[in-house]
Design a protein around this motif. Sequence first.
Motif, PDB file in Angstrom:
ATOM      1  N   SER A  17       0.823  -1.211   0.000  1.00 30.57           N
ATOM      2  CA  SER A  17       0.000   0.000   0.000  1.00 30.57           C
ATOM      3  C   SER A  17       0.852   1.254   0.000  1.00 30.57           C
ATOM      4  O   SER A  17       1.719   1.425   0.833  1.00 30.57           O
ATOM      5  N   ASP A  21      -3.161   4.347  -2.487  1.00 27.21           N
ATOM      6  CA  ASP A  21      -4.008   3.183  -2.206  1.00 27.21           C
ATOM      7  C   ASP A  21      -4.767   3.362  -0.893  1.00 27.21           C
ATOM      8  O   ASP A  21      -5.959   3.052  -0.803  1.00 27.21           O
ATOM      9  N   ILE A  22      -4.073   3.855   0.117  1.00 24.60           N
ATOM     10  CA  ILE A  22      -4.710   4.059   1.415  1.00 24.60           C
ATOM     11  C   ILE A  22      -5.811   5.109   1.297  1.00 24.60           C
ATOM     12  O   ILE A  22      -6.925   4.920   1.796  1.00 24.60           O
ATOM     13  N   GLU A  24      -7.483   5.947  -1.362  1.00 25.13           N
ATOM     14  CA  GLU A  24      -8.588   5.372  -2.136  1.00 25.13           C
ATOM     15  C   GLU A  24      -9.470   4.492  -1.261  1.00 25.13           C
ATOM     16  O   GLU A  24     -10.696   4.559  -1.328  1.00 25.13           O
ATOM     17  N   ARG A  25      -8.855   3.684  -0.414  1.00 27.10           N
ATOM     18  CA  ARG A  25      -9.633   2.822   0.487  1.00 27.10           C
ATOM     19  C   ARG A  25     -10.444   3.633   1.480  1.00 27.10           C
ATOM     20  O   ARG A  25     -11.608   3.351   1.745  1.00 27.10           O
ATOM     21  N   VAL A  26      -9.818   4.674   2.062  1.00 30.40           N
ATOM     22  CA  VAL A  26     -10.516   5.513   3.041  1.00 30.40           C
ATOM     23  C   VAL A  26     -11.696   6.220   2.383  1.00 30.40           C
ATOM     24  O   VAL A  26     -12.802   6.254   2.925  1.00 30.40           O
ATOM     25  N   ASP A  28     -13.298   5.326  -0.285  1.00 29.11           N
ATOM     26  CA  ASP A  28     -14.290   4.350  -0.720  1.00 29.11           C
ATOM     27  C   ASP A  28     -15.152   3.876   0.442  1.00 29.11           C
ATOM     28  O   ASP A  28     -16.361   3.742   0.321  1.00 29.11           O
ATOM     29  N   LYS A  29     -14.548   3.621   1.572  1.00 31.93           N
ATOM     30  CA  LYS A  29     -15.269   3.109   2.743  1.00 31.93           C
ATOM     31  C   LYS A  29     -15.761   4.229   3.643  1.00 31.93           C
ATOM     32  O   LYS A  29     -16.809   4.121   4.258  1.00 31.93           O
ATOM     33  N   SER A  57     -15.572   9.898   0.074  1.00 29.06           N
ATOM     34  CA  SER A  57     -15.766  10.469  -1.254  1.00 29.06           C
ATOM     35  C   SER A  57     -17.165  11.079  -1.318  1.00 29.06           C
ATOM     36  O   SER A  57     -18.036  10.779  -0.503  1.00 29.06           O
ATOM     37  N   LYS A  60     -19.756   8.343  -1.720  1.00 24.25           N
ATOM     38  CA  LYS A  60     -19.986   7.610  -0.477  1.00 24.25           C
ATOM     39  C   LYS A  60     -20.793   8.467   0.500  1.00 24.25           C
ATOM     40  O   LYS A  60     -21.694   7.964   1.171  1.00 24.25           O
TER      41      LYS A  60
END
Length: 117
Positions: A17, A21-22, A24-26, A28-29, A57, A60
């Motif tokens: 990661s 990437d981190i 994007e994950r944050v 997204d979730k 986001s 989201k």
Amino acid sequence: MSVPGRMPEPYGQSGGSNLADILERVLDKGIVIAGDIRINLLDIELLTIKLRLIVASVDKAKEMGIDWWEDDPALSTRARRDQLTRENAELRERLARLEQLEPGRTRASAPAREESQ
């Protein structure tokens, strides 16, 4: 025969990661950070500040039912335009009521009457 243990690679060296990437994950979730700050003096509460931070986001946030920025005139041109339209309609109604109070005075005749006096 012993197998040497695998040492973790130094930060930034692995193909794991990275910051993108981190993030994007944050996004997204979503992530929620909450906290309260209280200032008391002799068991008397003087000030309470409640902090709530949501990082997500836009998609989201809308999925969670958060869309306050769409109705804030400082952040949305549509909201500002709607606010101006409402204000304009209210002013027109007020003007119409004032004109009904003075039936002889209209917008067109008002300046001419003032000049002749």
